[in-house]
Design an enzyme around this catalytic site. Structure first.
Site, PDB file in Angstrom:
ATOM      1  N   PRO A   2       0.818  -1.212   0.000  1.00 34.89           N
ATOM      2  CA  PRO A   2       0.000   0.000   0.000  1.00 34.89           C
ATOM      3  C   PRO A   2       0.856   1.268   0.000  1.00 34.89           C
ATOM      4  CG  PRO A   2      -0.188  -1.171   2.102  1.00 34.89           C
ATOM      5  CD  PRO A   2       0.667  -1.999   1.212  1.00 34.89           C
ATOM      6  N   GLU A   3       0.401   2.286  -0.707  1.00 31.02           N
ATOM      7  CA  GLU A   3       1.083   3.572  -0.689  1.00 31.02           C
ATOM      8  C   GLU A   3       0.305   4.527   0.213  1.00 31.02           C
ATOM      9  OE1 GLU A   3       2.242   4.975  -4.555  1.00 31.02           O
ATOM     10  OE2 GLU A   3       2.716   2.979  -5.260  1.00 31.02           O
TER      11      GLU A   3
END
Ligand SMILES: [Zn+2]
Length: 287
Positions: A2-3
């Protein structure tokens, strides 16, 4: 992995659920995450009220009374599940990777509240929980990270001075968490496309105008991704089962071979792999 926008979506779901709620009990099934969970972890949480859940870059920050904090990082495969006691929830995953429901295996940590619990699941165990005892320690812990794109310190003076005399390409800098934190591979490609800058351009050659455009577009792209609920690659969904919608907005990421979306450009989007990361760009629009 995830960013920033995806971690922000997790933060929002989690904060809504546990803010101002008291932890009744803690169960640690496996201490061996990326960092070993300390023996005082249970007493650190037990009978404490969660003030709120914050975030810096890709780190979740659980605020406890008396300047106590717990840092949570989801690593490569960590997900946080909300499991209700009485009603069965259709979907438990607050993050968007892996199973929408709580898997049977790899549930390492449980925080038990009055009528629900939070379960941390992580098959690869690169994620972690870390106790931080005061404000100063928190600052020190996050000291290796540069400002987020939303930070007012991420301005022209900072960016232009950082780039002076440096030979590396701009794409590498956008991924360098010491320079700016929270941008990953997807959003770096999109930011550079919007800024009309070639990902392989050396940063010492960037004009002030180009630096300004990177600053503005970093904020723009991340805010838009958050507002769209993140990007649903590999089944990224939120607690209500909604998919993120930013993948429909991709202009270059995973668009190789497709026609450039800029008006009047008939060029095809290219993909180049540099140090194991794929970079997507239009070599006619991005100079
Ligand atoms: Zn183009």
């Amino acid at each position: 992995m995830p960013e920033l926008p995806e971690v922000e979506i997790v933060r929002q779901s989690l904060n809504k659920k546990i803010k101002q709620k008291k932890v009744k009990k803690v169960i640690v099934r496996n201490r061996n995450l990326r960092f070993k969970i300390p023996s005082n972890f249970n007493s650190y949480f037990q009978n404490k009220k969660i003030i709120k859940v914050g975030r810096f870059s890709k780190y979740l920050i659980v605020y406890l009374p008396q300047e106590n904090y717990c840092l949570i990082h989801l690593g490569m495969s960590g997900t946080i599940h909300v499991v209700n006691n009485t009603t069965i929830n259709k979907r438990t995953n607050t993050s968007f990777y892996n199973s929408p429901l709580l898997p049977k295996k790899h549930n390492h940590v449980e925080l038990i509240f009055n009528n629900f619990k939070i379960v941390y699941n992580d098959p690869r165990r690169f994620g972690f929980f870390q106790i931080i005892k005061n404000n100063l320690e928190l600052k020190k812990r996050l000291n290796h990270l540069g400002p987020e794109p939303f930070d007012q310190n991420f301005d022209l003076t900072y960016v232009y001075n950082f780039f002076k005399g440096k030979n590396k390409d701009i794409k590498s800098f956008l991924l360098d968490q010491k320079f700016v934190s929270g941008i990953g591979n997807i959003y770096a490609s999109e930011i550079l496309f919007l800024s009309k800058i070639n990902p392989f351009k050396k940063v010492k050659l960037l004009s002030k105008k180009e630096c300004q455009s990177i600053i503005i577009n970093s904020k723009k792209i991340l805010l838009k991704a958050i507002s769209k609920g993140g990007s649903s690659i590999r089944d990224f969904k939120d607690t209500s089962g909604l998919k993120g919608g930013f993948q429909d907005e991709f202009k270059v990421y995973q668009q190789e071979g497709k026609q450039c979306k800029n008006f009047g450009c008939s060029n095809l989007i290219k993909k180049k792999i540099i140090s194991n990361r794929a970079t997507f760009f239009c070599n006619s629009c991005q100079k």
